[in-house]
Design a protein around this motif. Structure first.
Motif, PDB file in Angstrom:
ATOM      1  N   TYR A 104       0.838  -1.207   0.000  1.00  7.18           N
ATOM      2  CA  TYR A 104       0.000   0.000   0.000  1.00  7.18           C
ATOM      3  C   TYR A 104       0.868   1.250   0.000  1.00  7.18           C
ATOM      4  N   MET A 105       1.897   1.241   0.847  1.00  5.36           N
ATOM      5  CA  MET A 105       2.779   2.404   0.908  1.00  5.36           C
ATOM      6  C   MET A 105       3.514   2.606  -0.423  1.00  5.36           C
ATOM      7  N   VAL A 106       3.900   1.548  -1.103  1.00  6.11           N
ATOM      8  CA  VAL A 106       4.544   1.653  -2.416  1.00  6.11           C
ATOM      9  C   VAL A 106       3.607   2.360  -3.386  1.00  6.11           C
ATOM     10  N   ALA A 107       2.377   1.902  -3.422  1.00  2.22           N
ATOM     11  CA  ALA A 107       1.412   2.524  -4.326  1.00  2.22           C
ATOM     12  C   ALA A 107       1.190   3.993  -3.970  1.00  2.22           C
ATOM     13  N   LEU A 108       1.090   4.279  -2.685  1.00  5.54           N
ATOM     14  CA  LEU A 108       0.879   5.658  -2.247  1.00  5.54           C
ATOM     15  C   LEU A 108       2.035   6.559  -2.664  1.00  5.54           C
ATOM     16  N   PHE A 109       3.258   6.118  -2.333  1.00  2.00           N
ATOM     17  CA  PHE A 109       4.401   6.965  -2.631  1.00  2.00           C
ATOM     18  C   PHE A 109       4.742   7.008  -4.120  1.00  2.00           C
ATOM     19  N   LEU A 110       4.476   5.937  -4.851  1.00  2.00           N
ATOM     20  CA  LEU A 110       4.675   6.015  -6.300  1.00  2.00           C
ATOM     21  C   LEU A 110       3.695   7.008  -6.923  1.00  2.00           C
ATOM     22  N   SER A 111       2.490   6.990  -6.415  1.00  2.00           N
ATOM     23  CA  SER A 111       1.504   7.958  -6.910  1.00  2.00           C
ATOM     24  C   SER A 111       1.928   9.380  -6.567  1.00  2.00           C
ATOM     25  N   LEU A 112       2.352   9.589  -5.332  1.00  2.00           N
ATOM     26  CA  LEU A 112       2.816  10.925  -4.937  1.00  2.00           C
ATOM     27  C   LEU A 112       4.056  11.339  -5.735  1.00  2.00           C
ATOM     28  N   ALA A 113       4.949  10.387  -5.982  1.00  2.00           N
ATOM     29  CA  ALA A 113       6.164  10.690  -6.733  1.00  2.00           C
ATOM     30  C   ALA A 113       5.831  11.076  -8.174  1.00  2.00           C
ATOM     31  N   LEU A 114       4.901  10.334  -8.765  1.00  2.00           N
ATOM     32  CA  LEU A 114       4.509  10.659 -10.133  1.00  2.00           C
ATOM     33  C   LEU A 114       3.871  12.045 -10.185  1.00  2.00           C
ATOM     34  N   TRP A 115       3.001  12.301  -9.222  1.00  2.00           N
ATOM     35  CA  TRP A 115       2.337  13.611  -9.170  1.00  2.00           C
ATOM     36  C   TRP A 115       3.354  14.731  -8.954  1.00  2.00           C
ATOM     37  N   ALA A 116       4.203  14.561  -7.950  1.00  2.00           N
ATOM     38  CA  ALA A 116       5.183  15.604  -7.649  1.00  2.00           C
ATOM     39  C   ALA A 116       6.209  15.728  -8.767  1.00  2.00           C
ATOM     40  N   GLY A 117       6.579  14.601  -9.377  1.00  2.00           N
ATOM     41  CA  GLY A 117       7.558  14.631 -10.467  1.00  2.00           C
ATOM     42  C   GLY A 117       7.024  15.368 -11.676  1.00  2.00           C
ATOM     43  N   LEU A 118       5.759  15.144 -11.962  1.00  2.00           N
ATOM     44  CA  LEU A 118       5.181  15.850 -13.103  1.00  2.00           C
ATOM     45  C   LEU A 118       4.967  17.326 -12.824  1.00  2.00           C
ATOM     46  N   SER A 119       4.656  17.643 -11.574  1.00  2.00           N
ATOM     47  CA  SER A 119       4.380  19.043 -11.269  1.00  2.00           C
ATOM     48  C   SER A 119       5.637  19.864 -11.014  1.00  2.00           C
TER      49      SER A 119
END
Length: 155
Positions: A80-95
């Motif tokens: 769950y934490m992997v999915a959460l942080f990958l999602s946050l990383a993708l969001w933050a990386g794109l922004s």
């Protein structure tokens, strides 16, 4: 706690009743009521021992299964934490293109390693859960006369 043991009838010398016959001559001289009482006592003792053995094995195997379940739960949380942080990383990386996104990705990789380690430990523990082996083996030794044989029943 001591494990219950059982004898295999008259040959083993196991007699819950001290006055139980030991030889063929003693059996012949016993009344039918005495023999039936001995049989029912032996069957009662056997069933009690089997129930105690099953309880002991269930407790022992339950502990192993509980530990494995806890580790699988930890692996699930890690996933769950992997999915959460990958999602946050993708969001933050794109922004932000760099800084915050890469930090989120590093955290996600760390959680991936933790989840993989917990899953590996859970899998090893789950392989040690073996069921009620002793009870199953013991029940297999119950004489065939006590087991139902519907194919041999005639009316």
């Amino acid at each position: 706690m001591t494990m219950p043991t059982q004898g295999s009838g008259l040959d083993s010398g196991y007699h819950p009743d001290a006055g139980a016959p030991h030889t063929a001559a003693e059996v012949k001289s016993s009344s039918l009521g005495d023999l039936m009482r001995q049989v029912t006592t032996d069957l009662s003792t056997l069933m009690r021992q089997e129930v105690e053995l099953a309880k002991a094995e269930i407790r022992q195997e339950g502990k192993k299964a509980g530990k494995a379940a806890g580790l699988f739960g930890g692996a699930g949380f890690g996933g769950y934490m992997v999915a959460l942080f990958l999602s946050l990383a993708l969001w933050a990386g794109l922004s932000n293109v760099m800084d915050a996104g890469w930090a989120g990705l590093i955290v996600a990789v760390i959680w991936a390693a933790i989840a993989a380690a917990l899953y590996s430990m859970a899998k090893k523990n789950a392989q040690h859960v073996r069921g009620l082996k002793q009870t199953n083996d013991s029940v297999q030794r119950i004489p065939d006369a006590l087991k139902p044989h519907p194919e041999g029943v005639t009316r």
